[in-house]
Scaffold this motif. Structure first.
Motif, PDB file in Angstrom:
ATOM      1  N   ARG A   1      -0.205   8.456   5.668  1.00  0.00           N
ATOM      2  CA  ARG A   1      -0.362   7.364   4.705  1.00  0.00           C
ATOM      3  C   ARG A   1      -0.310   6.003   5.395  1.00  0.00           C
ATOM      4  O   ARG A   1      -1.064   5.079   5.050  1.00  0.00           O
ATOM      5  CB  ARG A   1       0.730   7.468   3.629  1.00  0.00           C
TER       6      ARG A   1
ATOM      7  N   ILE B   1      -0.446  11.512  -4.750  1.00  0.00           N
ATOM      8  CA  ILE B   1      -0.544  10.746  -3.489  1.00  0.00           C
ATOM      9  C   ILE B   1      -1.937  10.913  -2.900  1.00  0.00           C
ATOM     10  O   ILE B   1      -2.533   9.967  -2.385  1.00  0.00           O
ATOM     11  CB  ILE B   1       0.527  11.196  -2.483  1.00  0.00           C
TER      12      ILE B   1
ATOM     13  N   SER C   1      -3.376   3.255   5.592  1.00  0.00           N
ATOM     14  CA  SER C   1      -3.165   1.871   5.166  1.00  0.00           C
ATOM     15  C   SER C   1      -3.569   0.897   6.268  1.00  0.00           C
ATOM     16  O   SER C   1      -4.198  -0.137   6.009  1.00  0.00           O
ATOM     17  CB  SER C   1      -1.701   1.662   4.786  1.00  0.00           C
TER      18      SER C   1
ATOM     19  N   GLU D   1       3.954  10.917   5.958  1.00  0.00           N
ATOM     20  CA  GLU D   1       4.218   9.474   5.972  1.00  0.00           C
ATOM     21  C   GLU D   1       3.343   8.766   6.994  1.00  0.00           C
ATOM     22  O   GLU D   1       2.803   7.681   6.728  1.00  0.00           O
ATOM     23  CB  GLU D   1       5.703   9.224   6.260  1.00  0.00           C
TER      24      GLU D   1
ATOM     25  N   LEU E   1       1.379   4.430  -2.525  1.00  0.00           N
ATOM     26  CA  LEU E   1       1.151   5.794  -2.020  1.00  0.00           C
ATOM     27  C   LEU E   1       2.420   6.644  -2.112  1.00  0.00           C
ATOM     28  O   LEU E   1       2.575   7.625  -1.378  1.00  0.00           O
ATOM     29  CB  LEU E   1       0.662   5.737  -0.568  1.00  0.00           C
TER      30      LEU E   1
ATOM     31  N   LYS F   1      -4.251   8.658  -4.650  1.00  0.00           N
ATOM     32  CA  LYS F   1      -4.098   7.276  -4.206  1.00  0.00           C
ATOM     33  C   LYS F   1      -4.764   7.055  -2.853  1.00  0.00           C
ATOM     34  O   LYS F   1      -5.381   6.014  -2.611  1.00  0.00           O
ATOM     35  CB  LYS F   1      -2.608   6.912  -4.122  1.00  0.00           C
ATOM     36  N   MET F   2      -4.639   8.034  -1.970  1.00  0.00           N
ATOM     37  CA  MET F   2      -5.310   7.909  -0.669  1.00  0.00           C
ATOM     38  C   MET F   2      -6.823   7.875  -0.856  1.00  0.00           C
ATOM     39  O   MET F   2      -7.534   7.115  -0.189  1.00  0.00           O
ATOM     40  CB  MET F   2      -4.899   9.066   0.247  1.00  0.00           C
TER      41      MET F   2
ATOM     42  N   VAL G   1       0.017  15.649   2.462  1.00  0.00           N
ATOM     43  CA  VAL G   1       0.126  15.023   1.148  1.00  0.00           C
ATOM     44  C   VAL G   1      -0.603  15.877   0.119  1.00  0.00           C
ATOM     45  O   VAL G   1      -1.397  16.752   0.460  1.00  0.00           O
ATOM     46  CB  VAL G   1      -0.459  13.587   1.148  1.00  0.00           C
TER      47      VAL G   1
ATOM     48  N   ASP H   1      -5.482  13.459   5.219  1.00  0.00           N
ATOM     49  CA  ASP H   1      -4.615  13.766   4.088  1.00  0.00           C
ATOM     50  C   ASP H   1      -3.602  14.864   4.384  1.00  0.00           C
ATOM     51  O   ASP H   1      -2.911  15.348   3.476  1.00  0.00           O
ATOM     52  CB  ASP H   1      -5.464  14.181   2.885  1.00  0.00           C
TER      53      ASP H   1
ATOM     54  N   ARG I   1       0.825  -1.210   0.000  1.00  0.00           N
ATOM     55  CA  ARG I   1       0.000   0.000   0.000  1.00  0.00           C
ATOM     56  C   ARG I   1       0.861   1.263   0.000  1.00  0.00           C
ATOM     57  O   ARG I   1       0.555   2.239  -0.694  1.00  0.00           O
ATOM     58  CB  ARG I   1      -0.934  -0.004   1.208  1.00  0.00           C
ATOM     59  N   LEU I   2       1.944   1.258   0.770  1.00  0.00           N
ATOM     60  CA  LEU I   2       2.776   2.458   0.853  1.00  0.00           C
ATOM     61  C   LEU I   2       3.572   2.690  -0.422  1.00  0.00           C
ATOM     62  O   LEU I   2       3.838   3.845  -0.797  1.00  0.00           O
ATOM     63  CB  LEU I   2       3.709   2.369   2.062  1.00  0.00           C
TER      64      LEU I   2
END
Length: 556
Positions: free
Chosen positions: A436, A467, A440, A433, A386, A470-471, A463, A460, A382-383
């Motif tokens: 994210r 990114i 996840s 980080e 991301l 994606k989140m 970010v 969020d 997942r990361l």
């Protein structure tokens, strides 16, 4: 899931009545518009503390009410256990706060204590706010994630019973050791006390008997005089009651032939004479028995002094209490004598219960290690998606002393760069980080726990760009998995991904400012996203960009 939220007279909200849909929804609005107020209202439905200051100025009461659809989540047992009517299609949760500071909670119109509301709220809604990112550095939170993925609730319940039994027996051992140590240190003194009381040959009731005897002897002259006077009145020759009564009886009998009633009176007096003669004889006998022996009185007083002295020394009032103290001392002395045996028996029980707890803790450790590997693999995947291609993430499980949660301690180790060693995540991960990583983890947990509604409050933070998209995709994924996901966001990339879009805003009404909320559709939604892209001055480029973002959403 949350179907409807009704708020009346709560801080800046005068009246709000919103309907919510399943899947992934977004809430946008300028800073200070009132998004936190709505979260505060939801917090009250989750059992948070109420404050009368939250009531809109000039109002007597605020009401917050939510309707939930629970048909997919199997929660009937909770309602049965708490004696609340169960309606899977429309569960109504309501909180009322008065200006006087009173708070009431209801579930399906049944009054419930705050503890029940809180327990229900935790099963209905998970609100993830920014401050919850700090939990990532807490071992309890990290272990909770591992246990959820391990699905080890039954193992934990069984372990905790065994651990509780072990702790109880350990406390018994500690108490016994403390008592034995104390008793052994005082053994000589305890023996002295016991022998002192034992030599006293105490007998139940003797104190009362001796006190009565002493009292009689101290009044010897009075008793002797009174008995002598009574005996003389009853039996003295010529003047005694019995002799005079006998004379009267004989006189009546002598005339009963000529006066029948004289015979009847004489018969009645015969009965009295018998009783009085008995009394006279008993008085004479008592008079002969009365005697005074100074030595006997001294002996009685000495015995009483011994008893009184012991009572004073041992702080009691009766011989029965002295006997009880003596018997307890005997038990303590017997306990010292048998203490080593008893101690060994309890130690054996402690060892047995500890081995059982360790055995059950080992079972938990095994499933936790398997779950940790699963989390590591999925989180890395997942990361990477991301925007963290060089992610290093490991869950360290190390042995620890037995505790209520098992025999493990956990640490999430993290590095965003290939050439940097991993360190505890809270020490090295940036805000973006952590956001994210938390998203996840929430996505993983949401797949393991049937939680109807998840609200992300600006997860969020830190970010942007791809990114953020994606989140948003992850939140969409969560929303498509039979649950409702709501994201409060400032990012247009996320706002455009929502199947439903709400806006919170302020408006002036007369001399007051109120917060409200509305569903955005069509051009209203385009303009909102364009404003998020360009600011207050909406440009054509922003409008075009907003349309493109929404088009991308519709094509997915």
């Amino acid at each position: 899931m949350l179907k409807q939220l009704y708020i009346r007279n709560f801080t800046l909200i005068e009246r709000l009545d919103m309907t919510f849909n399943g899947g992934f929804s977004v809430i946008t609005g300028e800073t200070g518009a009132g998004k936190s107020i709505i979260l505060g209202a939801i917090g009250l439905l989750k059992g948070q503390r109420a404050d009368s200051k939250l009531i809109k100025r000039g109002s007597e009461k605020c009401v917050i009410e939510a309707h939930f659809n629970l048909s997919r989540y199997g929660m009937e047992n909770f309602f049965n256990d708490n004696d609340v009517e169960y309606d899977a299609d429309d569960c109504i949760v309501r909180r009322e706060i008065t200006a006087a500071g009173k708070s009431r909670a209801f579930v399906n119109d049944t009054p419930v204590p705050l503890s029940v509301l809180k327990e229900l709220g935790e099963q209905l809604i998970d609100v993830h706010s920014q401050h919850q990112n700090l939990l990532l550095g807490k071992q309890d939170f990290q272990m909770e994630i591992v246990d959820i993925i391990a699905d080890d609730k039954d193992l934990l319940d069984n372990y905790r019973k065994a651990y509780g039994d072990y702790r109880e027996k350990q406390c018994q051992l500690d108490d016994l050791q403390e008592r034995l140590t104390s008793n052994k240190a005082n053994a000589d003194f305890l023996l002295f006390q016991y022998e002192e009381l034992d030599r006293a040959n105490l007998v139940e009731g003797e104190q009362e008997t001796l006190e009565a005897q002493a009292n009689q002897m101290s009044h010897y002259e009075d008793i002797k005089t009174a008995l002598y006077q009574a005996d003389k009145a009853m039996s003295a020759e010529g003047t005694g009651v019995t002799e005079n009564l006998r004379t009267a009886i004989n006189a009546l009998h002598s005339i009963e032939g000529v006066l029948p009633m004289a015979g009847e009176l004489a018969s009645r007096m015969d009965a009295d004479f018998i009783d009085l003669k008995d009394i006279a004889d008993e008085l004479e006998g008592q008079l002969d028995k009365v005697d005074f022996d100074p030595k006997e009185l001294d002996s009685i007083n000495d015995r009483l002094d011994r008893i009184y002295s012991l009572q004073k020394k041992y702080h009691c009032d009766t011989v029965s209490q002295l006997i009880e103290i003596r018997d307890n001392l005997k038990k303590q002395l017997d306990g010292i004598e048998n203490g080593d045996y008893d101690l060994q028996q309890v130690k054996n029980e402690v060892d047995k219960s500890m081995k059982l707890a360790i055995q059950k803790a080992d079972s938990i450790t095994k499933v936790r290690k398997t779950a940790a590997k699963k989390i590591e693999e999925e989180i890395k995947q997942r990361l990477v998606a991301l925007g963290m291609p060089n992610i290093q993430f490991t869950i360290n499980l190390e042995s620890s002393e037995l505790s209520a949660d098992g025999a493990d301690k956990v640490a999430y180790m993290f590095s965003a760069n290939r050439n940097m060693p991993m360190q505890p995540v809270a020490q090295v991960a940036s805000g973006g980080e952590i956001a994210r990583l938390m998203l996840s983890l929430k996505a993983m947990v949401s797949g393991a726990v049937k939680l109807p509604t998840i609200i992300f409050d600006e997860i969020d933070t830190g970010v942007s760009g791809k990114i953020a998209e994606k989140m948003a995709d992850i939140m969409c994924e969560m929303g498509n998995n039979e649950r409702q996901v709501i994201s409060i966001t400032h990012l247009p990339q996320i706002a455009a991904k929502g199947a439903t879009h709400y806006k919170v805003y302020k408006e002036d009404r007369g001399d007051t400012t109120v917060s409200t909320m509305k569903l955005l559709c069509g051009e209203d939604r385009v303009n909102e996203i364009a404003q998020m892209l360009s600011g207050s001055d909406i440009t054509e480029a922003a409008i075009s960009n907003a349309r493109e973002l929404l088009k991308m959403k519709s094509e997915e």
